[in-house]
Design a protein around this motif. Structure first.
Motif, PDB file in Angstrom:
ATOM      1  N   LEU A   6       0.808  -1.217   0.000  1.00  0.00           N
ATOM      2  CA  LEU A   6       0.000   0.000   0.000  1.00  0.00           C
ATOM      3  C   LEU A   6       0.850   1.280   0.000  1.00  0.00           C
ATOM      4  O   LEU A   6       0.292   2.371   0.068  1.00  0.00           O
ATOM      5  CB  LEU A   6      -0.877   0.054   1.264  1.00  0.00           C
ATOM      6  N   ALA A   7       2.173   1.186  -0.032  1.00  0.00           N
ATOM      7  CA  ALA A   7       3.010   2.348   0.300  1.00  0.00           C
ATOM      8  C   ALA A   7       2.785   3.553  -0.607  1.00  0.00           C
ATOM      9  O   ALA A   7       2.598   4.671  -0.123  1.00  0.00           O
ATOM     10  CB  ALA A   7       4.489   1.967   0.289  1.00  0.00           C
ATOM     11  N   THR A   8       2.812   3.355  -1.938  1.00  0.00           N
ATOM     12  CA  THR A   8       2.687   4.538  -2.794  1.00  0.00           C
ATOM     13  C   THR A   8       1.249   5.058  -2.839  1.00  0.00           C
ATOM     14  O   THR A   8       1.029   6.250  -3.064  1.00  0.00           O
ATOM     15  CB  THR A   8       3.219   4.269  -4.208  1.00  0.00           C
ATOM     16  N   SER A   9       0.272   4.192  -2.585  1.00  0.00           N
ATOM     17  CA  SER A   9      -1.102   4.668  -2.420  1.00  0.00           C
ATOM     18  C   SER A   9      -1.227   5.494  -1.145  1.00  0.00           C
ATOM     19  O   SER A   9      -1.920   6.513  -1.098  1.00  0.00           O
ATOM     20  CB  SER A   9      -2.066   3.482  -2.380  1.00  0.00           C
ATOM     21  N   THR A  10      -0.537   5.059  -0.096  1.00  0.00           N
ATOM     22  CA  THR A  10      -0.521   5.815   1.162  1.00  0.00           C
ATOM     23  C   THR A  10       0.144   7.158   0.979  1.00  0.00           C
ATOM     24  O   THR A  10      -0.337   8.188   1.480  1.00  0.00           O
ATOM     25  CB  THR A  10       0.216   5.001   2.247  1.00  0.00           C
ATOM     26  N   ILE A  11       1.252   7.208   0.245  1.00  0.00           N
ATOM     27  CA  ILE A  11       1.960   8.465   0.001  1.00  0.00           C
ATOM     28  C   ILE A  11       1.060   9.453  -0.741  1.00  0.00           C
ATOM     29  O   ILE A  11       0.955  10.625  -0.360  1.00  0.00           O
ATOM     30  CB  ILE A  11       3.255   8.195  -0.783  1.00  0.00           C
ATOM     31  N   PHE A  38     -10.676   1.655  -1.938  1.00  0.00           N
ATOM     32  CA  PHE A  38     -10.218   3.042  -1.993  1.00  0.00           C
ATOM     33  C   PHE A  38      -9.063   3.211  -2.975  1.00  0.00           C
ATOM     34  O   PHE A  38      -9.062   4.126  -3.802  1.00  0.00           O
ATOM     35  CB  PHE A  38      -9.785   3.478  -0.593  1.00  0.00           C
ATOM     36  N   ILE A  39      -8.065   2.326  -2.905  1.00  0.00           N
ATOM     37  CA  ILE A  39      -6.859   2.537  -3.713  1.00  0.00           C
ATOM     38  C   ILE A  39      -7.065   2.191  -5.183  1.00  0.00           C
ATOM     39  O   ILE A  39      -6.204   2.493  -6.013  1.00  0.00           O
ATOM     40  CB  ILE A  39      -5.653   1.762  -3.138  1.00  0.00           C
ATOM     41  N   THR A  40      -8.209   1.595  -5.543  1.00  0.00           N
ATOM     42  CA  THR A  40      -8.455   1.285  -6.949  1.00  0.00           C
ATOM     43  C   THR A  40      -9.145   2.435  -7.691  1.00  0.00           C
ATOM     44  O   THR A  40      -9.506   2.274  -8.858  1.00  0.00           O
ATOM     45  CB  THR A  40      -9.301   0.007  -7.093  1.00  0.00           C
ATOM     46  N   PRO A  60      -4.249   3.972   3.666  1.00  0.00           N
ATOM     47  CA  PRO A  60      -4.639   5.294   3.159  1.00  0.00           C
ATOM     48  C   PRO A  60      -5.846   5.930   3.830  1.00  0.00           C
ATOM     49  O   PRO A  60      -5.869   7.143   4.025  1.00  0.00           O
ATOM     50  CB  PRO A  60      -4.918   5.010   1.675  1.00  0.00           C
ATOM     51  N   THR A  61      -6.855   5.152   4.187  1.00  0.00           N
ATOM     52  CA  THR A  61      -8.070   5.757   4.718  1.00  0.00           C
ATOM     53  C   THR A  61      -7.926   6.222   6.164  1.00  0.00           C
ATOM     54  O   THR A  61      -8.847   6.807   6.728  1.00  0.00           O
ATOM     55  CB  THR A  61      -9.248   4.765   4.633  1.00  0.00           C
TER      56      THR A  61
END
Length: 247
Positions: free
Chosen positions: A31-36, A219-221, A87-88
């Motif tokens: 999830l790292a780059t989605s989190t960034i 969320f990340i999609t 991310p959320t």
């Protein structure tokens, strides 16, 4: 003139000595780059990627005045004293904060890519804006897409992310594909209508589902719903001015 584009399937394949003339884009979709991307969307000032929790504590303790927000995991579990990098979770935490982020794969990949001419963090959430920034500043550099993978193994979600990035990029410039880049693009085209299901069936996706993070997967999609462009400068990710999307 066509721009060469290549996809590396896991961070362990990256040779830092061979990328100083390349534009490098790192993907760790889960999830790292989605989190960034999400941290910056919620107003973070900067994100410092580090290899592990010990390095995060070292940086934090050396500059207590900055009041860093510590976010991190190792092997899928939150580091003690850190927020989980989902991310959320950051809507009320990130605004105006300097963040230190440690993850098992994504931040390690970013650190390994620091010798690139320009280094970006990209996800499905912000690919179109990262593409637009690259196109506006591109001269004669080749483009290297780095899939972080997971502990020296290939991850289909990063491969899909690279394929989607190529889909955005091919509409803006002429590309000369390596086989891995062509395969990533074809993989995206084959699965663009079932992204959530694909991610749920991935190894990391199944782990997240077991932890109850179905909301994060959905969320990340979201494809190109954010405009923030994280670029690496002096060891930390910062947001460039928002690039208007091309119509």
């Amino acid at each position: 003139m066509k721009t060469n584009i290549h996809v590396i399937l896991k961070k362990e394949e990256l040779d830092p000595s061979k990328i100083n003339n390349k534009v490098v884009v790192v993907f760790d979709i889960l999830l790292a780059t989605s989190t960034i991307a999400t941290l910056f969307h919620y107003g973070a000032k900067s994100v410092i990627p580090v290899e592990n929790g010990e390095k995060a504590y070292e940086i934090s303790n050396s500059n207590k005045e900055k009041d860093y927000l510590l976010v991190g995991e190792y092997e899928g579990k939150a580091i003690h004293g850190f927020l989980e990098p989902h991310p959320t979770a950051f809507k009320s935490e990130a605004k105006d904060r300097n963040v230190i982020l440690s993850t098992t794969n994504g931040t390690v990949a970013i650190k390994k890519a620091t010798t690139g001419k320009r280094v970006y963090a990209a996800s499905l959430l912000n690919s179109e804006s990262v593409v637009n920034d690259i196109v506006q500043s591109l001269k004669e550099e080749n483009i290297l897409l780095v899939c972080a993978g997971s502990s020296d193994t290939f991850c289909i979600e990063d491969f899909y992310g690279a394929g989607y990035f190529i889909e955005c990029l091919k509409n803006e410039i002429d590309l000369n594909y390596t086989d891995s880049a062509k395969a990533a693009h074809l993989f995206y085209l084959a699965h663009r209508t079932n992204t959530v299901e694909l991610f749920q069936e991935s190894r990391v996706g199944k782990m997240l589902m077991d932890y109850g993070f179905e909301r994060e997967l959905e969320f990340i999609t979201q494809h190109s719903s954010f405009e923030e462009v994280p670029i690496l400068r002096n060891g930390e990710l910062q947001v460039k001015e928002v690039v208007s999307r091309k119509k």
